[in-house]
Design an enzyme around this catalytic site. Structure first.
Site, short mmCIF file in Angstrom:
data_model
loop_
_atom_site.label_atom_id
_atom_site.label_comp_id
_atom_site.label_asym_id
_atom_site.label_seq_id
_atom_site.Cartn_x
_atom_site.Cartn_y
_atom_site.Cartn_z
N TYR A 149 0.81 -1.22 0.00
CA TYR A 149 0.00 0.00 0.00
C TYR A 149 0.85 1.27 0.00
O TYR A 149 0.32 2.36 -0.14
CB TYR A 149 -0.92 0.02 1.22
CG TYR A 149 -2.15 -0.82 1.04
CD1 TYR A 149 -2.05 -2.19 1.07
CD2 TYR A 149 -3.39 -0.25 0.83
CE1 TYR A 149 -3.17 -3.00 0.90
CE2 TYR A 149 -4.51 -1.03 0.65
CZ TYR A 149 -4.40 -2.40 0.70
OH TYR A 149 -5.50 -3.18 0.52
N ASP A 285 -3.60 -17.70 4.67
CA ASP A 285 -4.63 -18.53 4.03
C ASP A 285 -5.28 -19.47 5.05
O ASP A 285 -6.50 -19.66 5.06
CB ASP A 285 -4.08 -19.31 2.82
CG ASP A 285 -2.70 -19.89 3.07
OD1 ASP A 285 -1.87 -19.20 3.69
OD2 ASP A 285 -2.44 -21.03 2.68
#
Ligand code: NAD
Length: 421
Positions: A149, A285
């Site tokens: 970001y 995950d």
């Protein structure tokens, strides 16, 4: 007496009548801001009578600011958030066009609001896709200033991308770029300092709220020196700065290796009985699956920027969606904090009375807790619980609930106020 909130000796000092700047926001911002403030005012009055009160001060940003001042984010707005320390905002449209920064990002960067804090809990009666939504009580601490970001990206073919690629190949000996001629590049800075301050805030929050665990969520199996380092710095920090208040999964593994499983289990049990915060880690995950299957195993989650983005939306969906999911952006070292509705401007329903104001109302409850006005925040949680369980809801939830009563944004706020005892 009306005064500014101050930050003294690492603590915010709150007068009885603090000035709180607010940005109304674009789109449904106009629909949800007034009703939310009415609910927050009612909760403060119910908790503290005439002794405490918020003095709301509108500051401009977004379309309204552009129409009135010619700027989407006037300097006065940034100055107001600096002066008054704590503020709240509705959603802001990101103006389309290259070179225009997201207004939300501008606010976060200017005030260095490094922790994006988002609590997820279920309110009775709210439709959920999971079987036991009542088991969800999680708090995400998402790093807000680093990771991909940071915006360091080079588009394939442009001069910087070519120079960057050549530098990687010629200077650093990188040979694993599959298609070098057509690759774009993104850089992922993750620092020790940035990771530590975020993880410190998460652990301090768990200790302060007597929550059982902090989970470091990372993809360190693949990105060893960024996400893997985040995990290691987190464990180092817990074991050095919080050695009396935490027990880490890494310590457990060390005892297991040296003294056996029984000793490690005994150490874990002892730590839990002493009320220590258990600091553990999970690969991203696996966490997305874990949080669905065993939400009660994770209490506070400290994670990097991109992971935090994905995880937040999943957890929001588990407890009723973005319409009722609040958030805050905080710098715990300076005290600056901006609380915000986490959804967007919802232009498709703006001005129709369909918007659900719960996200902004709950962000207001977080703001009250940040001020130390917990009693007022509790009134909001109780009243929302009551309102949802009576199935009196706005149109987003109405369509998913059997036997529900449809209320407009403003009527829904009135109902919550009636339920504040
Ligand atoms: P959105 O959140 O505005 O809308 C997505 C869907 O959710 C829409 O169907 C909308 O009607 C619904 N929705 C959102 N909030 C709701 C509420 N409170 N009650 C009922 N329904 C609600 O997302 P988007 O359409 O991707 O974005 C629209 C604009 O908002 C864009 O300009 C985007 O940049 C901006 N945005 C701002 C913020 C922010 O200010 N924090 C966050 C996200 C998006």
């Amino acid at each position: 007496m009306v005064q500014n909130i101050q930050f003294i000796n690492n603590k915010i000092v709150v007068p009885d009548e603090p000035i709180i700047p607010f940005i109304e926001g674009d789109g449904i911002g106009k629909d949800i801001t007034g009703p939310s403030q009415r609910v927050i005012n009612a909760a403060v009055a119910a908790a503290y009578g005439d002794y405490k009160k918020i003095i709301w001060k509108e500051v401009l940003a977004g379309k309204k600011a552009f129409e009135l001042t010619g700027s989407y984010m006037p300097d006065e707005t940034l100055d107001a958030f600096k002066e008054y320390l704590v503020g709240i905002k509705g959603p802001l449209e990101t103006p389309v066009g290259e070179g225009i920064r997201s207004l939300n990002v501008a606010l976060r960067q200017t005030l260095d609001l490094y922790a994006c804090v988002r609590p997820f809990r279920w309110f009775k009666g709210v439709p959920s896709p999971i079987r036991y939504p009542e088991l969800v009580d999680m708090h995400i601490f998402r790093e807000n200033t680093e990771d991909i970001y940071a915006g360091i990206e080079f588009m394939t073919g442009n001069d910087k991308a070519i120079r960057f690629r050549d530098f990687l190949i010629n200077e650093l000996g990188v040979d694993q770029i599959r298609f070098p001629e057509t690759s774009s590049f993104g850089v992922k800075p993750v620092s020790k300092e940035g990771s530590e301050r975020l993880i410190r805030a998460a652990i301090q929050f768990a200790i302060r709220c007597e929550l059982p665990s902090v989970t470091l969520v990372h993809k360190g199996n693949i990105m060893k020196f960024t996400e893997g380092a985040f995990k290691n710095w987190g464990y180092d920090l817990a074991e050095s700065e919080f050695s009396h208040q935490t027990f880490t999964w890494r310590q457990y593994q060390l005892i297991e290796k040296q003294e056996g499983k029984a000793e490690a289990n005994a150490a874990m049990s002892k730590a839990k009985s002493l009320g220590k915060v258990i600091v553990k880690d999970v690969i991203t995950d696996a966490f997305l699956q874990e949080s669905l299957l065993h939400p009660y195993d994770h209490s506070v989650i400290a994670t990097l920027n991109l992971n935090g983005d994905y995880i937040s939306d999943q957890l929001a969906a588990m407890v009723g969606g973005i319409g009722i999911s609040p958030g805050a952006n905080i710098n715990y070292n300076s005290g600056y904090a901006i609380f915000e509705a986490t959804h967007g401007t919802a232009p498709n329903i703006a001005g129709t009375g369909k918007a659900n104001p719960s996200s902004l109302i709950l962000s207001g409850a977080m703001l009250l807790e940040y001020l130390g006005w917990d009693k007022a925040a509790e009134h909001i949680y109780d009243a929302l619980d009551h309102t949802f369980s009576k199935r009196r809801v706005t149109s987003d939830l109405f369509t998913m609930m059997e036997g529900a009563t449809l209320l407009s944004t403003s009527e829904f706020a009135d109902e919550i106020i009636r339920n504040i005892h």
